[in-house]
Write a protein that holds these residues in place. Sequence first.
Motif, PDB file in Angstrom:
ATOM      1  N   GLY A 123       0.834  -1.195   0.000  1.00  9.29           N
ATOM      2  CA  GLY A 123       0.000   0.000   0.000  1.00  9.29           C
ATOM      3  C   GLY A 123       0.866   1.241   0.000  1.00  9.29           C
ATOM      4  N   GLY A 124       0.527   2.172   0.890  1.00  3.75           N
ATOM      5  CA  GLY A 124       1.151   3.496   0.882  1.00  3.75           C
ATOM      6  C   GLY A 124       2.670   3.488   0.947  1.00  3.75           C
ATOM      7  N   LEU A 125       3.205   2.672   1.834  1.00  2.58           N
ATOM      8  CA  LEU A 125       4.655   2.682   2.018  1.00  2.58           C
ATOM      9  C   LEU A 125       5.388   2.225   0.751  1.00  2.58           C
ATOM     10  N   LEU A 128       4.947   4.851  -2.018  1.00  2.06           N
ATOM     11  CA  LEU A 128       5.775   6.028  -1.746  1.00  2.06           C
ATOM     12  C   LEU A 128       7.201   5.785  -2.242  1.00  2.06           C
ATOM     13  N   ASP A 273      -0.043  -4.807   6.030  1.00  4.02           N
ATOM     14  CA  ASP A 273       0.316  -3.403   5.875  1.00  4.02           C
ATOM     15  C   ASP A 273       0.026  -2.723   7.209  1.00  4.02           C
ATOM     16  N   SER A 274       1.008  -2.075   7.774  1.00  5.29           N
ATOM     17  CA  SER A 274       0.856  -1.413   9.081  1.00  5.29           C
ATOM     18  C   SER A 274       0.489  -2.366  10.221  1.00  5.29           C
ATOM     19  N   ASP A 323      10.896   2.709   7.017  1.00  2.00           N
ATOM     20  CA  ASP A 323      10.303   2.036   8.176  1.00  2.00           C
ATOM     21  C   ASP A 323      11.351   1.132   8.841  1.00  2.00           C
ATOM     22  N   HIS A 325      11.720  -2.061   8.625  1.00  3.76           N
ATOM     23  CA  HIS A 325      12.034  -3.328   7.937  1.00  3.76           C
ATOM     24  C   HIS A 325      13.518  -3.512   7.584  1.00  3.76           C
ATOM     25  N   HIS A 361       6.888   5.481   9.575  1.00  7.63           N
ATOM     26  CA  HIS A 361       5.644   5.665   8.814  1.00  7.63           C
ATOM     27  C   HIS A 361       4.394   5.359   9.617  1.00  7.63           C
ATOM     28  N   VAL A 435       6.293  11.482   8.380  1.00  5.74           N
ATOM     29  CA  VAL A 435       5.896  11.629   6.978  1.00  5.74           C
ATOM     30  C   VAL A 435       4.818  12.696   6.729  1.00  5.74           C
ATOM     31  N   ASN A 464       5.093  13.635   2.928  1.00  4.09           N
ATOM     32  CA  ASN A 464       5.036  12.770   1.754  1.00  4.09           C
ATOM     33  C   ASN A 464       4.606  13.535   0.495  1.00  4.09           C
ATOM     34  N   TYR A 554      -8.345   1.384  11.797  1.00  8.66           N
ATOM     35  CA  TYR A 554      -8.075   2.799  12.077  1.00  8.66           C
ATOM     36  C   TYR A 554      -8.487   3.713  10.917  1.00  8.66           C
ATOM     37  N   LYS A 555      -8.529   3.158   9.699  1.00 10.48           N
ATOM     38  CA  LYS A 555      -8.928   3.958   8.539  1.00 10.48           C
ATOM     39  C   LYS A 555     -10.447   4.155   8.480  1.00 10.48           C
ATOM     40  N   ALA A 656      -0.480   8.078   9.510  1.00  9.01           N
ATOM     41  CA  ALA A 656       0.754   8.861   9.553  1.00  9.01           C
ATOM     42  C   ALA A 656       0.697  10.016   8.555  1.00  9.01           C
ATOM     43  N   SER A 657       0.347   9.701   7.325  1.00 11.50           N
ATOM     44  CA  SER A 657       0.235  10.756   6.317  1.00 11.50           C
ATOM     45  C   SER A 657      -0.970  10.509   5.416  1.00 11.50           C
ATOM     46  N   THR A 659      -1.371   9.093   1.274  1.00 13.50           N
ATOM     47  CA  THR A 659      -0.860   9.649   0.017  1.00 13.50           C
ATOM     48  C   THR A 659      -1.964   9.623  -1.034  1.00 13.50           C
TER      49      THR A 659
HETATM   50  C1  Z57 Z   1       2.349   1.431   5.266  1.00 12.55           C
HETATM   51  O1  Z57 Z   1       1.787   1.409   4.046  1.00 12.55           O
HETATM   52  C2  Z57 Z   1       2.382   2.605   6.002  1.00 12.55           C
HETATM   53  C3  Z57 Z   1       2.977   2.608   7.231  1.00 12.55           C
HETATM   54  C4  Z57 Z   1       3.530   1.465   7.739  1.00 12.55           C
HETATM   55  O2  Z57 Z   1       4.123   1.464   8.951  1.00 12.55           O
HETATM   56  C5  Z57 Z   1       3.494   0.290   6.993  1.00 12.55           C
HETATM   57 BR1  Z57 Z   1       4.238  -1.255   7.654  1.00 12.55          BR
HETATM   58  C6  Z57 Z   1       2.906   0.279   5.763  1.00 12.55           C
HETATM   59  C7  Z57 Z   1       1.802   3.836   5.386  1.00 12.55           C
HETATM   60  C8  Z57 Z   1       1.025   4.733   6.341  1.00 12.55           C
HETATM   61  O3  Z57 Z   1      -0.008   4.016   6.951  1.00 12.55           O
HETATM   62  C9  Z57 Z   1       0.469   5.922   5.564  1.00 12.55           C
HETATM   63  O4  Z57 Z   1      -0.182   6.822   6.427  1.00 12.55           O
HETATM   64  C10 Z57 Z   1       1.579   6.645   4.825  1.00 12.55           C
HETATM   65  O5  Z57 Z   1       1.046   7.619   3.966  1.00 12.55           O
HETATM   66  C11 Z57 Z   1       2.399   5.671   4.003  1.00 12.55           C
HETATM   67  O6  Z57 Z   1       2.862   4.600   4.794  1.00 12.55           O
HETATM   68  C12 Z57 Z   1       3.614   6.326   3.367  1.00 12.55           C
HETATM   69  O7  Z57 Z   1       4.332   7.071   4.304  1.00 12.55           O
END
Ligand code: Z57
Length: 814
Positions: A123-125, A128, A273-274, A323, A325, A361, A435, A464, A554-555, A656-657, A659
Amino acid sequence: MTEITAPKSPVTTAEFADEIREQLKYTQNVTAEQATAADVYVAASKAVRNHLVDSWFKTQSDMVNGNTKAVGYFSAEFLMGKQLENALLNAGLTEQFDEAVKELGFQPKDIVDAEYEPGLGNGGLGRLAACYIDSLASLGVPAFGYGIQYKYGIFKQTFDENGKQVETPDYWLNNEEPWGHIDYNRDQKVSFGGEVVEENGKKVWKPAWSVRAVPVDYMVPGYESGRVNTLRLWTAKSYDEFDLLTFNKSEYLDAVKPQVKAENISKILYPEDSTKVGKELRLEQQYFFVSASLHDAIRVFYPGEAKPDLTTFPNKITFQLNDTHPVIGIPELMRILIDEYDYDWDTAWSITQKTFNYTCHTLLPEALEVWPASLIGELLPRHLEIIKKINEQFEDELKGKGIDDATIERMRIYTGDSVRMAYLATYGGSYVNGVAALHSQLLKDVTLKDFSDAYPDKFTNVTNGVTPRRFIKLANPGLSDLITEGLGTDKWLSNLELLEGLVPLAQDDEFVKKFAAVKNANKHNFVAFAKQHYGIDVDENTLFNTMVKRLHEYKRQSLKILAVISKYAAIKNGTVSADDILPRTVFFGAKAAPGYYLAKMTIELINNVSRVVNNDPDVKGKLAVYMLPNYNIEMAQNLIPATELDEQISQAGKEASGTGNMKFALNGALTVGTLDGANVEIRERVGAENFFLFGMTVEEVEKQYADGYDPAKYYEADPRLKQAVNLVADGTFSNGDRNAYAPLVADWLTKDWFMTLADFSAYADIQGEIEQLYRDPLEWNRKALLNVANSGFFSSDRSIEDYLERIWHTGPLA
Ligand code: Z57
């Protein structure tokens, strides 16, 4: 910027058609008559690649021979999306391609669509990371993306007859893949397990097994920069020697087991993811790509040197840890410097700390990786020793700063039974960034407060951004042309702040009408796309309202679906008359992690609400709901430009952000959102009057947690909410089965950790405002245009410039 000749370009249409024919003949081995769209796709891709090779070589040699520090972006995910169209754009060959394939009897779109989308991210990470390497190349900054070439990308999502998510493997390499070049001659050995012994007063790691890391190289062409960087993704291969080793002891078939184990390392992308998964294989993956990449960078920057002076390493390259990882890279570089190159601890530490930086992130404490020390000890015994020593040094340093014991205890990197990767990254690198502005502030105030107090200068923010090449130019050609018309230049594609020049045009009704016409054309196109891909008939004369992102509590996809149910009920009840209803189509797209129970149940609920609502004649033409399967980059590129209202409704203090929010704003959607992540900055820039804000603030959320949050109170207080929840509970969307969603309903009423119920009323109320504005198309589109005009800040080019200035301290090649 200095002009860099892009060799072999431009070519004429006729020349490019010949190059494609040549590829068809000599690489694909088909005649132009036999060629299918898939053949032409591969041939055209190889032809474009050839145009980029000279710039690629030149960028690499300028990088190694020059004095410009490079960037190494370490990321477990790169969610690239399809490559051909982007490569054509950046190679300046779009027109030649369009004409050449027509000459060959094909439609350009069919050729581009023939590419299979690589899904090497969640996803987002991951997306990005893809935007950032695009911007690095476009700015002419020498850079490597370093990651893993997973054999299986993010799973493909379908729904079964009950609306449940079904995951199927994404074996993307079953399709011809013309972009990656596997380089067997630049391999690296990565070892695991075994023990550490002392030999002549020196620690020596005797690993138990090794894997061969082989790089697969992807060109990353910059837009109008003449530069081509490298994305180097590692694939795991086994060494033959294992055969013999085991063969002596055991049966022949058992002898291949180590190979299978070795090659498993790059087999699959973890689909969470997250949310963290503390699996051994995941740690193996992390160490695998990071170890190979560090050795690779030393090879690249000190070619042929047996005893390189690695004290200069931080001047050659700076590593960004995407992150936690890749954070095992910190002890790995220490080990390389000490064990492989004989540096003393302090020299190694100084080099390491200068070389790494860390981007966090998340704000969810459960998403920060913590590994059991026992696992690290088994898999990487030498690294565990080094981590312990880093922790000792760290505690001494904190004591030296006069920090009290209780605080030091809270900050420990190594706790005795676990290793906290975010803390290791914060101490082991030069800078830590969040971010988005709010996120970086919360990192300092909450998540990493002790660290921010002890090392205030390490902390910074980089908000971001997204690449305008893919997400405006390619995704939305109609809007791109209109922007160019409005500004009188197409320079905005490499300087997105120029979009501000559109602000005065928001007062020009004729221009606003043209803008509205582009949106309507995009809606029309999406209707065709939806028919073709999903077999659905979407009514284009409705408000297109979209919520696409990973499924996570959370979303708050729950908040959206409860509001949809409430609207449905209002129509059914006759609480609102049919004439007063603004016709709306709600699109969801979301993958849930396969083991995430409530997330999967939410998908099932959305699918069943969709079934009931879309089949109910009472609401026909007023409300339709679709859960589109397999949200990916292709869907994003088609759906975002067609969207009029975007949902960014996470609980304040949790995203966090985001995108997607930026992509929608840049494509002329209005946002309904909370004060969370980058929404805050989007709203500041586009203007509060052009953004639908609702819901609790971070402070209000904190107060509720502190006071003891009770969701049932909200359920009782708002009849709209009560009715919506009751409809889920009473079997309306499950053919009368009251158990179907009982766990979800119970969670809402008794726990509701992300306070969906508390924000429901505000969210339902603001729908009235949204619908009122939408009834005035000119005013709606004026605001939407102002969103575009004021969102230039959210280009990933700007993000990269911020990284260059605040963290990397480097810039473009001369
Ligand atoms: C992920 O996609 C993001 C954060 C994480 O810790 C992991 Br693991 C995967 C996302 C955030 O949830 C978004 O809010 C943010 O926009 C995106 O990372 C890029 O920074």
